[in-house]
Design a protein around this motif. Structure first.
Motif, PDB file in Angstrom:
ATOM      1  N   CYS A 147      -0.582  -7.086  -5.799  1.00  0.00           N
ATOM      2  CA  CYS A 147      -1.491  -6.936  -6.936  1.00  0.00           C
ATOM      3  C   CYS A 147      -0.744  -6.320  -8.106  1.00  0.00           C
ATOM      4  O   CYS A 147       0.402  -5.891  -7.979  1.00  0.00           O
ATOM      5  N   THR A 212     -11.022  -2.411  -7.174  1.00  0.00           N
ATOM      6  CA  THR A 212     -10.153  -3.558  -7.403  1.00  0.00           C
ATOM      7  C   THR A 212     -10.908  -4.623  -8.176  1.00  0.00           C
ATOM      8  O   THR A 212     -12.062  -4.917  -7.854  1.00  0.00           O
ATOM      9  N   GLU A 253      -6.258  -8.321  -8.604  1.00  0.00           N
ATOM     10  CA  GLU A 253      -5.739  -9.430  -7.804  1.00  0.00           C
ATOM     11  C   GLU A 253      -6.699 -10.605  -7.929  1.00  0.00           C
ATOM     12  O   GLU A 253      -7.499 -10.630  -8.867  1.00  0.00           O
ATOM     13  N   CYS A 274      -3.350  -3.673  -0.431  1.00  0.00           N
ATOM     14  CA  CYS A 274      -2.369  -4.365  -1.271  1.00  0.00           C
ATOM     15  C   CYS A 274      -1.286  -3.396  -1.740  1.00  0.00           C
ATOM     16  O   CYS A 274      -1.467  -2.176  -1.709  1.00  0.00           O
TER      17      CYS A 274
END
Length: 345
Positions: A147, A212, A253, A274
């Motif tokens: 990411c 995220t 991501e 990640c």
């Protein structure tokens, strides 16, 4: 520039739980089918004895590239002490699909999911059905990936607490029969805490948790200036990234919303780990040397392996295991499934 960031779907919302731990499908049509061909995996419920092949699976680990997941399969084999019979080697179970690569290491599946939401979605549909046909109980799904960080240095391991889309909605949006459907993108909080607890003070890198953001694009969707097209300025980009950081986003991501939404909808515990390849507040291009990136990509694998070993030890299964050969119920149907997979390019 106006900003309208929606708050997350309540994290108190319960996952669907099944008392016996088995995976249930939200599709009554499957039971009416003569056989269920999982053609992107080159498997089928009529051609393969899926319960014999996959019934002992406890962990489904997935990542972007076939090479990464083949490497992880060999790594986890060493970590859990899995022994192959003499003269044998790991085989790509889905080789005839020419799409995804899948390796089985005892109770661990290691599978490539490709890049982006559509590729992950197709795989998850068939993996969830595979778990159902194999009568797997209480599986844990884990995404291992890379990411871009937001105010986070390259090489940092990020465990996703909550998944958001590009409009900062804590859900996955899908058009079904011309209607927009939103499914909550919820990950297992206990898994997040457990993974964080397995980070070691001796690790020469940081392991953090945070929000995220998932995008449908690597370039414009992530505010990069270096794509084939760009209609915003450096100032616009930095304002956007700073807003993301203020909201609590620590990485970007292209898979988290659908991964969280579909596993949650299926009642499957799931987590995402990640590693950041760069801090997006400092640039757009990934410039770390290849050998450095290779080492960074091992870091999420190490954390996930600690979780797997802990759970197997608790189950009394952390020992050398003998692999079992693939079970073919019907050679004729097996060949038809291979041909069907090859036909769907």
């Amino acid at each position: 520039m106006a900003w309208n960031f929606r708050s997350s779907v309540s994290t108190e919302e319960e996952r669907d739980e099944y008392n016996d731990g088995s995976v249930k499908l939200r599709n009554p049509n499957i039971e009416l089918m003569d056989q269920d061909i999982l053609y992107h995996l080159a498997l089928g419920s009529g051609s393969h004895d899926l319960q014999e092949m996959f019934g002992d699976v406890k962990f489904v680990c997935m990542g972007g590239t076939p090479k990464r997941m083949e490497t992880f399969a060999h790594f986890i084999m060493d970590e859990i002490g899995y022994k192959l019979p003499a003269g044998t080697q790991l085989q790509d179970i889905s080789a005839f699909s020419y799409r995804y690569s899948m390796y089985k290491v005892g109770p661990v599946l290691s599978i490539s999911h490709g890049m982006g939401v559509p590729s992950v979605g197709i795989l998850l549909h068939e993996l969830i059905k595979l778990m159902y046909h194999a009568k797997v109980k209480d599986p844990i799904f884990l995404r291992i990936g890379t990411c871009g960080g937001i105010g986070v240095e390259g090489g940092t391991v990020v465990i996703t607490e909550d998944a958001y889309d590009g409009l900062l909605r804590n859900s996955y949006e899908l058009a079904i029969l011309g209607k927009i459907v939103h499914r909550p993108a919820i990950l297992d909080k206990r898994l997040v805490r457990e993974l964080k607890s397995l980070a070691s003070n001796d690790d020469p890198y940081d392991t953090i948790t945070g929000k995220t953001m998932c995008t449908y694009d690597f370039y414009e969707g992530q505010g990069r200036l270096d794509g084939a097209f760009c209609e915003f300025s450096e100032t616009d980009k930095m304002e956007y990234l700073e807003k993301l950081r203020d909201f609590g986003v620590v990485n970007i991501e292209m898979e988290c919303t659908i991964f969280a939404a579909l596993t949650h909808y299926a009642g499957i515990k799931a987590a995402i780990v990640c590693v950041t390849l760069l801090d997006r507040l400092k640039g757009d291009q990934v410039m770390a040397p290849k050998e450095v990136m290779n080492e960074w990509q091992q870091r999420p694998q190490i954390l996930v392996s600690r979780l797997i070993k802990k759970h197997l030890a608790q189950m009394g299964r952390l020992k050398s295991l003998a692999s079992t050969p693939s079970s073919i119920k019907s050679p004729r149907r097996f060949k038809l499934v291979q041909q069907e997979s090859e036909a769907h390019e």
